[in-house]
Design a protein around this motif. Structure first.
Motif, PDB file in Angstrom:
ATOM      1  N   HIS A   1      20.919  15.590 -17.852  1.00  0.00           N
ATOM      2  CA  HIS A   1      21.051  14.146 -18.039  1.00  0.00           C
ATOM      3  C   HIS A   1      20.739  13.752 -19.481  1.00  0.00           C
ATOM      4  CE1 HIS A   1      19.580   9.911 -17.709  1.00  0.00           C
ATOM      5  NE2 HIS A   1      20.734   9.807 -17.080  1.00  0.00           N
TER       6      HIS A   1
ATOM      7  N   ASP B   1      20.336  -1.407 -17.327  1.00  0.00           N
ATOM      8  CA  ASP B   1      20.500  -0.166 -16.562  1.00  0.00           C
ATOM      9  C   ASP B   1      19.325   0.782 -16.779  1.00  0.00           C
ATOM     10  OD1 ASP B   1      22.945  -1.148 -15.774  1.00  0.00           O
ATOM     11  OD2 ASP B   1      24.094   0.092 -17.164  1.00  0.00           O
TER      12      ASP B   1
ATOM     13  N   CYS C   1      21.627   2.065  -8.972  1.00  0.00           N
ATOM     14  CA  CYS C   1      22.949   2.686  -8.780  1.00  0.00           C
ATOM     15  C   CYS C   1      24.066   1.649  -8.847  1.00  0.00           C
ATOM     16  CB  CYS C   1      22.992   3.436  -7.452  1.00  0.00           C
ATOM     17  SG  CYS C   1      21.988   4.935  -7.454  1.00  0.00           S
TER      18      CYS C   1
ATOM     19  N   ILE D   1      24.765   0.580 -12.599  1.00  0.00           N
ATOM     20  CA  ILE D   1      25.582   1.434 -13.468  1.00  0.00           C
ATOM     21  C   ILE D   1      27.061   1.341 -13.125  1.00  0.00           C
ATOM     22  CG2 ILE D   1      23.729   3.033 -14.059  1.00  0.00           C
ATOM     23  CD1 ILE D   1      25.114   5.051 -12.143  1.00  0.00           C
ATOM     24  N   ALA D   2      27.376   1.034 -11.876  1.00  0.00           N
ATOM     25  CA  ALA D   2      28.786   0.935 -11.478  1.00  0.00           C
ATOM     26  C   ALA D   2      29.482  -0.230 -12.178  1.00  0.00           C
ATOM     27  CB  ALA D   2      28.896   0.786  -9.967  1.00  0.00           C
TER      28      ALA D   2
ATOM     29  N   ASN E   1      29.244  -1.143 -15.095  1.00  0.00           N
ATOM     30  CA  ASN E   1      29.530  -0.866 -16.504  1.00  0.00           C
ATOM     31  C   ASN E   1      31.004  -0.619 -16.787  1.00  0.00           C
ATOM     32  OD1 ASN E   1      26.924  -1.192 -17.348  1.00  0.00           O
ATOM     33  ND2 ASN E   1      26.405   0.936 -17.034  1.00  0.00           N
ATOM     34  N   GLU E   2      31.712  -0.121 -15.817  1.00  0.00           N
ATOM     35  CA  GLU E   2      33.129   0.160 -16.050  1.00  0.00           C
ATOM     36  C   GLU E   2      33.908  -1.106 -16.401  1.00  0.00           C
ATOM     37  OE1 GLU E   2      34.745   3.079 -16.517  1.00  0.00           O
ATOM     38  OE2 GLU E   2      32.696   3.807 -16.464  1.00  0.00           O
TER      39      GLU E   2
ATOM     40  N   HIS F   1      30.676   9.806 -18.986  1.00  0.00           N
ATOM     41  CA  HIS F   1      30.178   8.712 -18.143  1.00  0.00           C
ATOM     42  C   HIS F   1      30.219   9.096 -16.668  1.00  0.00           C
ATOM     43  CE1 HIS F   1      30.949   5.306 -21.294  1.00  0.00           C
ATOM     44  NE2 HIS F   1      30.086   6.212 -21.702  1.00  0.00           N
ATOM     45  N   SER F   2      31.296   9.723 -16.241  1.00  0.00           N
ATOM     46  CA  SER F   2      31.390  10.096 -14.825  1.00  0.00           C
ATOM     47  C   SER F   2      30.302  11.098 -14.450  1.00  0.00           C
ATOM     48  CB  SER F   2      32.777  10.638 -14.491  1.00  0.00           C
ATOM     49  OG  SER F   2      33.001  11.879 -15.111  1.00  0.00           O
TER      50      SER F   2
ATOM     51  N   TYR G   1      27.124   9.221 -14.140  1.00  0.00           N
ATOM     52  CA  TYR G   1      27.102   8.456 -12.887  1.00  0.00           C
ATOM     53  C   TYR G   1      26.747   9.344 -11.701  1.00  0.00           C
ATOM     54  CZ  TYR G   1      29.532   4.714 -15.438  1.00  0.00           C
ATOM     55  OH  TYR G   1      29.877   3.742 -16.329  1.00  0.00           O
TER      56      TYR G   1
ATOM     57  N   HIS H   1      22.900  10.270 -11.968  1.00  0.00           N
ATOM     58  CA  HIS H   1      21.994   9.134 -11.774  1.00  0.00           C
ATOM     59  C   HIS H   1      21.335   9.150 -10.384  1.00  0.00           C
ATOM     60  CE1 HIS H   1      20.754   5.009 -12.963  1.00  0.00           C
ATOM     61  NE2 HIS H   1      20.810   4.793 -11.665  1.00  0.00           N
TER      62      HIS H   1
END
Length: 149
Positions: free
Chosen positions: A12, A40, A72, A75-76, A78-79, A93-94, A97, A100
């Motif tokens: 991470h 975040d 959780c 962070i979603a 952010n896209e 990023h994926s 994610y 996390h």
């Protein structure tokens, strides 16, 4: 289990560093990205701090689960802010994610299993991880708001 947890946190940190120094500094960040990354980061650190500094009890478990869920979800979103980023950055990023919730879960397992009493050195490693998280938040506040133009 401890080896897996340490590996997850190292991976991470490595991916986060690559994202910051290879991609973010090259393209810059919008104000929304900066503010959201701070939110975040704080939402990620709160459940980790709960695991390290509080005893495992039903109330604290529920607070942890609520904070982890919010982290959780956070962070979603952010896209919505990432427009025109390259495929490599999207891949980083994926992976972040995916890591996390895995890190949140690993902290939870260590907390519920009382790893910190059984392995005090492991507790110190988790403290160091929290320290680096706080350092990263401080860096983002200072660099992206005052140093970067």
């Amino acid at each position: 289990m401890i080896t897996l947890m340490i590996s997850l946190t190292i991976l991470h940190g490595t991916l986060f560093t690559v994202d910051e120094y290879l991609f973010h500094k090259k393209r810059g960040l919008s104000k929304n990205e900066i503010y959201n990354s701070l939110i975040d980061g704080a939402l990620f650190l709160i459940p980790l701090v709960i695991c390290i500094f509080f005893s495992f009890k039903p109330l604290m478990k529920n607070i942890f689960l609520g904070c982890a869920f919010l982290s959780c979800i956070s962070i979603a979103k952010n896209e919505l802010f990432y427009k025109d980023i390259c495929v490599r950055e999207r891949l980083i990023h994926s992976l972040l994610y995916v890591l996390h919730p895995a890190i949140l879960y690993s902290f939870y397992i260590s907390w519920a299993g009382n790893y910190f009493d059984a392995y005090p050195n492991f507790w110190m490693l988790q403290l160091i991880y929290i320290f680096f998280g706080l350092k990263t938040l401080a860096y983002r506040i200072i660099y992206w708001n005052y140093i970067h133009e």
